[in-house]
Design an enzyme around this catalytic site. Structure first.
Site, PDB file in Angstrom:
ATOM      1  CB  ALA A  24      73.366  64.098  25.970  1.00  0.00           C
ATOM      2  CB  THR A  28      79.200  61.381  28.010  1.00  0.00           C
ATOM      3  OG1 THR A  28      79.714  61.401  26.684  1.00  0.00           O
ATOM      4  CG2 THR A  28      77.704  61.290  27.962  1.00  0.00           C
ATOM      5  CG  PHE A  35      67.895  64.652  31.797  1.00  0.00           C
ATOM      6  CD1 PHE A  35      68.240  65.438  30.719  1.00  0.00           C
ATOM      7  CD2 PHE A  35      66.555  64.328  31.989  1.00  0.00           C
ATOM      8  CE1 PHE A  35      67.271  65.904  29.845  1.00  0.00           C
ATOM      9  CE2 PHE A  35      65.578  64.794  31.129  1.00  0.00           C
ATOM     10  CZ  PHE A  35      65.937  65.570  30.041  1.00  0.00           C
ATOM     11  CD  GLN A 105      69.754  68.349  20.825  1.00  0.00           C
ATOM     12  OE1 GLN A 105      70.501  67.378  20.721  1.00  0.00           O
ATOM     13  NE2 GLN A 105      68.491  68.294  20.498  1.00  0.00           N
ATOM     14  CG  ASP A 108      77.108  71.151  29.858  1.00  0.00           C
ATOM     15  OD1 ASP A 108      77.563  72.043  29.104  1.00  0.00           O
ATOM     16  OD2 ASP A 108      76.987  69.963  29.497  1.00  0.00           O
ATOM     17  CG  HIS A 123      67.194  71.961  25.058  1.00  0.00           C
ATOM     18  ND1 HIS A 123      67.498  70.633  24.881  1.00  0.00           N
ATOM     19  CD2 HIS A 123      66.340  72.281  24.059  1.00  0.00           C
ATOM     20  CE1 HIS A 123      66.857  70.169  23.824  1.00  0.00           C
ATOM     21  NE2 HIS A 123      66.145  71.143  23.304  1.00  0.00           N
ATOM     22  CB  CYS A 134      61.116  90.340  41.695  1.00  0.00           C
ATOM     23  SG  CYS A 134      62.594  89.518  42.321  1.00  0.00           S
ATOM     24  CB  CYS A 152      63.077  85.366  45.138  1.00  0.00           C
ATOM     25  SG  CYS A 152      63.723  87.019  44.927  1.00  0.00           S
ATOM     26  CB  SER A 194      70.551  59.370  19.001  1.00  0.00           C
ATOM     27  OG  SER A 194      69.651  60.051  19.841  1.00  0.00           O
TER      28      SER A 194
END
Ligand code: ZN
Length: 247
Positions: A24, A28, A35, A105, A108, A123, A134, A152, A194
């Protein structure tokens, strides 16, 4: 440029199979907070508070999709975010033939936006969304524009982000590719994490190269294994190391 950044530049200079593993902290500087640092969500309807981890779990998505998307749209999707100096430096290193893969990880899509080609998104990505019935594809703007649960237009199925939720397994091909890249690397740079979130800690064990570099604002459990530990902003460190490499 300080001593440690100069050491990093020297390592980059000596390497032609660099793999970068990021968390993450890489995003930043692009204005995307972790999150997990949010306050979670109080659901009026359910009369209770949920932690960020609970809100992005598979069971929560299945049971309370409206609350899931409420949190998801506010805390996980940043359509205006731009790549920062770390993303840009990594894309340049790949273009120079020094870096072979980015493993992230983050969800975005900013590594690809910066120009990186080989990216293992452990992820998933908020930029990809599929109808659960579908399997039609929808982009992030479609999800953000939807009122409530995104449905959808073709079959009225619920659209699910291609993001690995808590309780869900990682994509086999992605994890296999990431392990392969790490096991072949001569330099592994781990940044903005971390190293406590699964599967980051375990992936380091596949590295048998020469240089393990950790760049993070605070210390990590793997610091003692590393050749070089830099506790600073990763965008600044990567920008300075790359510019000394190019000069
Ligand atoms: Zn559909």
């Amino acid at each position: 440029m300080d001593d440690k950044t100069a050491q990093l530049a020297k390592i980059l200079q000596e390497s032609d199979n660099i793999v970068f593993f990021g968390g993450a902290g890489v995003s930043t500087a692009s204005g995307i907070p972790d999150f997990r640092s949010s306050d979670g969500l109080y659901s009026q309807k359910l009369g209770r508070n949920f932690t960020p981890e609970q809100l992005v779990s598979h069971s929560f998505f299945m049971r309370y999709p409206d609350d899931f998307f409420d949190f998801y749209k506010k805390n996980l999707v940043y359509p205006d975010a731009e790549p920062n100096d770390c993303h840009i430096a990594l894309a340049k290193l790949e273009e120079m033939g020094r870096l072979k893969a980015v493993i992230t990880q983050n969800i975005d899509g900013l590594h690809q936006a910066a120009g990186s080609k080989t990216v293992y998104e452990l992820h998933g990505s908020v930029l990809r969304n599929y109808c659960t019935k579908c399997h039609s594809f929808y982009d992030a703007d479609f999800i953000l524009a939807a009122k409530g649960i995104p449905l959808c237009p073709k079959c009225h199925g619920v659209i699910k982000p291609d993001v690995v939720l808590y309780e869900e397994g990682l994509d086999e091909d992605v994890i296999t590719g990431a392990i392969q890249a790490i096991s072949e690397a001569d330099t592994l740079i781990i940044g903005g994490t971390s190293l406590v979130v699964y599967p980051a800690a375990g992936l380091i064990d596949y590295f048998h190269g020469r240089h393990l570099v950790l760049i993070n604002k605070s210390s990590t459990p793997a610091d003692s294994k590393a050749d070089l530990v830099i506790n600073d902003s990763i965008d600044k460190v990567m920008r300075e190391a790359l510019s000394s490499l190019q000069s």
